[in-house]
Design a protein around this motif. Structure first.
Motif, mmCIF file in Angstrom:
data_model
loop_
_atom_site.group_PDB
_atom_site.id
_atom_site.type_symbol
_atom_site.label_atom_id
_atom_site.label_comp_id
_atom_site.label_asym_id
_atom_site.label_seq_id
_atom_site.Cartn_x
_atom_site.Cartn_y
_atom_site.Cartn_z
ATOM 1 N N ASP A 1 9.869 9.156 -1.057
ATOM 2 C CA ASP A 1 10.884 9.961 -0.345
ATOM 3 C C ASP A 1 12.264 9.310 -0.331
ATOM 4 O OD1 ASP A 1 10.274 7.956 1.446
ATOM 5 O OD2 ASP A 1 9.717 9.291 3.104
ATOM 6 N N THR B 1 1.062 15.958 -2.654
ATOM 7 C CA THR B 1 0.318 14.807 -2.119
ATOM 8 C C THR B 1 1.289 13.758 -1.574
ATOM 9 O OG1 THR B 1 -1.523 15.195 -3.608
ATOM 10 C CG2 THR B 1 -1.284 12.944 -2.781
ATOM 11 N N LYS C 1 -2.549 18.380 2.377
ATOM 12 C CA LYS C 1 -3.989 18.461 2.180
ATOM 13 C C LYS C 1 -4.310 19.284 0.924
ATOM 14 C CE LYS C 1 -8.021 20.108 4.717
ATOM 15 N NZ LYS C 1 -8.428 19.680 6.058
ATOM 16 N N ARG D 1 4.155 7.808 -8.087
ATOM 17 C CA ARG D 1 4.315 6.836 -6.999
ATOM 18 C C ARG D 1 5.120 5.622 -7.453
ATOM 19 N NH1 ARG D 1 -1.843 7.765 -5.078
ATOM 20 N NH2 ARG D 1 -1.355 9.497 -3.704
ATOM 21 N N SER E 1 -6.508 11.601 -4.897
ATOM 22 C CA SER E 1 -5.570 12.186 -3.939
ATOM 23 C C SER E 1 -4.766 13.344 -4.540
ATOM 24 C CB SER E 1 -4.626 11.107 -3.407
ATOM 25 O OG SER E 1 -3.909 10.520 -4.454
ATOM 26 N N SER F 1 9.785 3.937 -2.293
ATOM 27 C CA SER F 1 8.949 4.992 -1.725
ATOM 28 C C SER F 1 9.360 6.320 -2.343
ATOM 29 C CB SER F 1 9.011 5.017 -0.196
ATOM 30 O OG SER F 1 10.125 5.724 0.240
ATOM 31 N N PHE G 1 5.419 2.964 -5.164
ATOM 32 C CA PHE G 1 5.099 2.004 -4.108
ATOM 33 C C PHE G 1 5.212 0.576 -4.652
ATOM 34 C CE2 PHE G 1 1.601 5.231 -2.679
ATOM 35 C CZ PHE G 1 2.568 6.078 -2.166
ATOM 36 N N PRO G 2 5.431 -0.401 -3.753
ATOM 37 C CA PRO G 2 5.449 -1.797 -4.226
ATOM 38 C C PRO G 2 4.120 -2.153 -4.898
ATOM 39 C CG PRO G 2 6.178 -1.643 -1.929
ATOM 40 C CD PRO G 2 5.656 -0.287 -2.302
ATOM 41 N N ASN H 1 2.559 7.499 8.918
ATOM 42 C CA ASN H 1 1.986 7.699 7.584
ATOM 43 C C ASN H 1 1.223 6.487 7.073
ATOM 44 O OD1 ASN H 1 1.572 9.675 5.633
ATOM 45 N ND2 ASN H 1 3.401 9.162 4.455
ATOM 46 N N ARG I 1 -3.900 11.588 5.295
ATOM 47 C CA ARG I 1 -5.087 12.337 5.710
ATOM 48 C C ARG I 1 -6.383 11.845 5.071
ATOM 49 N NH1 ARG I 1 -6.639 15.483 1.615
ATOM 50 N NH2 ARG I 1 -8.480 16.072 2.796
ATOM 51 N N ILE I 2 -6.361 11.404 3.820
ATOM 52 C CA ILE I 2 -7.615 10.955 3.198
ATOM 53 C C ILE I 2 -8.032 9.626 3.829
ATOM 54 C CG2 ILE I 2 -8.810 10.413 1.058
ATOM 55 C CD1 ILE I 2 -6.797 12.117 -0.443
ATOM 56 N N ALA J 1 7.987 11.554 3.344
ATOM 57 C CA ALA J 1 6.649 11.352 2.764
ATOM 58 C C ALA J 1 5.517 11.792 3.686
ATOM 59 C CB ALA J 1 6.462 9.887 2.372
ATOM 60 N N ASP J 2 5.818 12.045 4.962
ATOM 61 C CA ASP J 2 4.742 12.453 5.867
ATOM 62 C C ASP J 2 4.955 13.861 6.430
ATOM 63 O OD1 ASP J 2 6.921 11.852 7.411
ATOM 64 O OD2 ASP J 2 5.831 10.687 8.909
ATOM 65 N N VAL K 1 1.729 16.127 6.286
ATOM 66 C CA VAL K 1 0.434 15.507 6.549
ATOM 67 C C VAL K 1 -0.481 16.492 7.274
ATOM 68 C CG1 VAL K 1 -0.778 13.684 7.818
ATOM 69 C CG2 VAL K 1 1.292 13.138 6.562
ATOM 70 N N TYR K 2 -1.707 16.567 6.792
ATOM 71 C CA TYR K 2 -2.778 17.466 7.279
ATOM 72 C C TYR K 2 -2.499 18.948 6.975
ATOM 73 C CZ TYR K 2 -3.389 13.321 10.273
ATOM 74 O OH TYR K 2 -3.495 12.046 10.754
#
Lengths: 418, 168
Positions: A275, A215, A220, A379, A120, A273, A381-382, B62, B91-92, A184-185, A188-189
């Motif tokens: 963000d 990312t 993208k 990252r 990613s 997270s 993340f949990p 998301n 997106r992926i 975090a979004d 996106v794209y």
């Protein structure tokens, strides 16, 4: 057209592409990572026999370098066999390091290239004026079998940085701040371009960290127009055979944002997270069990260098485990040459071989339930670095090193020269 | 792909990343049936045991952000998840899911309109999501023609198979 669109147009053999259009592009570099044996499965499922452009295929044994379980070893073994039988261009084995740094070290990352990797964080290559994007295993199998992949031409968001950077504020702090503000979004794209006078302050390493972290906004791809810093890098590494694309003056960005970095201090992404961003000063004194410097985000020579400057001649308390994971063999060799490794090991750090290591929670430095880690990675993340009950704070390498030294989250500014 | 998908709803929040959908420590597993055993384990360890074929995941924005690991889509597909409806997708993950023939629908407010455990029906052609008594509770964006074509073919693999066997 935008420079990124021109890259897609060139690779699609078209004079022009438009936002939203779906185009089929010839991929310059197809990178595969060792944790996605699904690539081989999908290749066989679609009836793939030979590689369409074997000389453009690069295998990276980076996420499991070296293998920690029999299953990982077997996956890597199957990859080696599959690729050797098909004369793949490059097998970067467990001695090489993380894909994105290896691509930069070896001169694959250069302006105008279309770089697709099963990782990613392939957005990193925007730092060199390339179109870099991550895909999954079946998309990669498609590239292996046909040499091509479809792309939707993305909208592009331009972020301009103005103002004056504060002491001990790195590109990692700035991008965390941006992600915290936007979410975090947000991208996106979309593609994310960086511009503005602050970029001139950042070398290739800081730019790679900046582009890498797009990312975590969902981007993208990313982009920095090649400038004097880029050209100096290309010249020093004797990289040739590239094409610099320029954005047409009439190109209309989907959105333009400006961030003034004046007065910004070091930042942290707090659990769980990316963000969830706050100023470092909100968490000074937070106990830590592990401090981690590494990955495609924060394991470069400059990152290890700033840690060495902070820790040289000092001792990390016994309550903290500090892990140093150079991003590549090239980074490790240069860090040895400059004495950084000796300084860090003498201070009490633990060296891990160049790889992705614990950044993705598979091996080499996992966290136990209840533990707290401060990390220069991407990252929090949990469960990202081990137990879902562990907590991860993300910061700059300088913040990680200062925190390792203090035994709790600490400000690097007093430890760095003015 | 079924044009109408009916299943029980499982609700998740925002930014459900692929580490939560499929934890990194299991990425070395490659057989889809074994991959499915760990589906959603990082977000809800009980999900794999509770999920029945056709069940629908409804999430906020998301969904599937983070790592490119196709395991996340493989796990959902192999566990029998009928569709994922989210306000937006990483997106992926989106590409991976569509490539495998896993219906993914973008709907900004479905998570506000449905309750965990109730049964919904999704019409893939129209994007309409109906509740237990047949009323339309939410409308997802229509899946683009390009993506619908892949879904109708049962994923991109059969399409590529044809292309490669024709030497194209």
């Amino acid at each position: 057209m935008h420079a990124l669109e021109k890259i897609l147009a060139t690779k699609a053999g078209k004079a022009k592409v438009a936002t939203g259009e779906i185009v089929n592009c010839e991929v310059d570099w197809a990178g595969i990572n060792d944790l996605y044996l699904q690539t081989v499965r999908s290749f066989k499922e679609i009836g793939g026999k030979t590689l369409a452009r074997p000389e453009r295929v690069i295998m990276f044994m980076d996420h499991y370098a070296p293998a920690s379980t029999i299953m990982q070893a077997d996956n890597q073994k199957q990859f080696r066999t599959f690729l050797r039988e098909r004369n793949a261009g490059y097998i970067m084995d467990v001695n090489q390091g993380v894909c994105h740094q290896v691509l930069a070290d070896h001169g694959f990352s250069k302006p105008g290239q279309l770089i697709v990797v099963t990782d990613s964080h392939t957005t990193t290559h925007g730092a060199f004026g390339a179109f870099g994007t991550g895909v999954g295993a079946t998309d990669m199998a498609t590239i292996l079998a046909t040499g091509q992949l479809w792309f939707r031409v993305p909208e592009i968001l331009r972020i301009t940085f103005t103002g004056t950077l504060g002491k001990a504020v790195h590109s990692k702090d700035v991008i965390l701040h941006v992600i915290g503000k936007l979410g975090a979004d947000y991208a996106v794209y979309r593609g994310v371009e960086f511009a503005g006078p602050v970029l001139a302050r950042w070398g290739v390493a800081e730019r790679m960290a900046l582009c890498n972290m797009t990312t975590e906004m969902g981007a993208k791809c990313s982009y920095i127009h090649p400038d004097d810093v880029t050209m100096e890098f290309l010249k020093r590494k004797r990289i040739t055979g590239y094409e610099i694309m320029t954005t047409d003056p009439d190109y209309k960005y989907a959105e333009e944002l400006t961030f003034d970095v004046t007065g910004l201090g070091p930042q942290l992404a707090v659990p769980s997270s990316v963000d969830n961003v706050e100023p470092l000063k909100n968490h000074l004194g937070q106990h830590i069990d592990q401090a981690y410097i590494g990955s495609c985000t924060g394991g470069r020579l400059e990152d290890i260098g700033v840690a060495a400057r902070i820790l040289k001649g000092r001792k990390i308390p016994s309550t903290v485990r500090m892990l140093i994971v150079p991003a590549s063999k090239g980074v490790l060799l240069e860090a040895m040459e400059r004495g950084y490794i000796r300084d860090l090991v003498e201070a009490g750090a633990t060296m891990v071989t160049p790889s992705c290591a614990a950044c993705l929670g598979t091996h080499q430095g996992l966290l136990a339930p209840g533990e707290v880690c401060i990390s220069s990675t991407n990252r929090n993340f949990p469960g990202r670095m081990g137990s879902t009950e562990a907590r991860i704070f993300l910061g700059s390498p300088a913040t990680v090193a200062a925190s390792a030294l203090a035994g709790h989250i600490a400000d690097p500014a007093p430890l760095l020269p003015d | 792909m079924e044009t109408r998908i009916t299943g029980r709803v499982f609700v998740f929040g925002k930014n459900v990343d692929t580490d939560q959908i499929y934890p990194g420590r299991f990425v070395e597993i490659t057989d889809p049936a074994d991959v499915a055993k760990h589906v959603m384990e990082g977000a809800d360890p009980a999900f794999a045991g509770a999920c029945r074929p056709g069940d629908v995941i409804v999430a906020e924005s998301n969904f599937g952000c983070g790592s490119s690991r196709e395991h996340a889509a493989v796990a959902l597909k192999a566990a029998g998840v009928g569709a994922v409806v989210a306000a937006s997708f990483g997106r992926i993950f989106y590409r991976n899911g569509i490539n495998l023939g896993l219906p993914l629908l973008v709907c900004p407010d479905c998570h506000d309109k449905v309750k965990a455990g109730e049964s919904v029906t999704i019409d893939m052609e129209t994007g309409e999501i109906t509740g237990p008594s047949g009323e339309v509770v939410a409308r997802a964006e229509k899946v683009s023609d390009y993506m619908m074509d892949i879904l109708r073919n049962g994923g991109i693999k059969p399409m590529l198979q044809r292309r490669l066997s024709q030497g194209g």
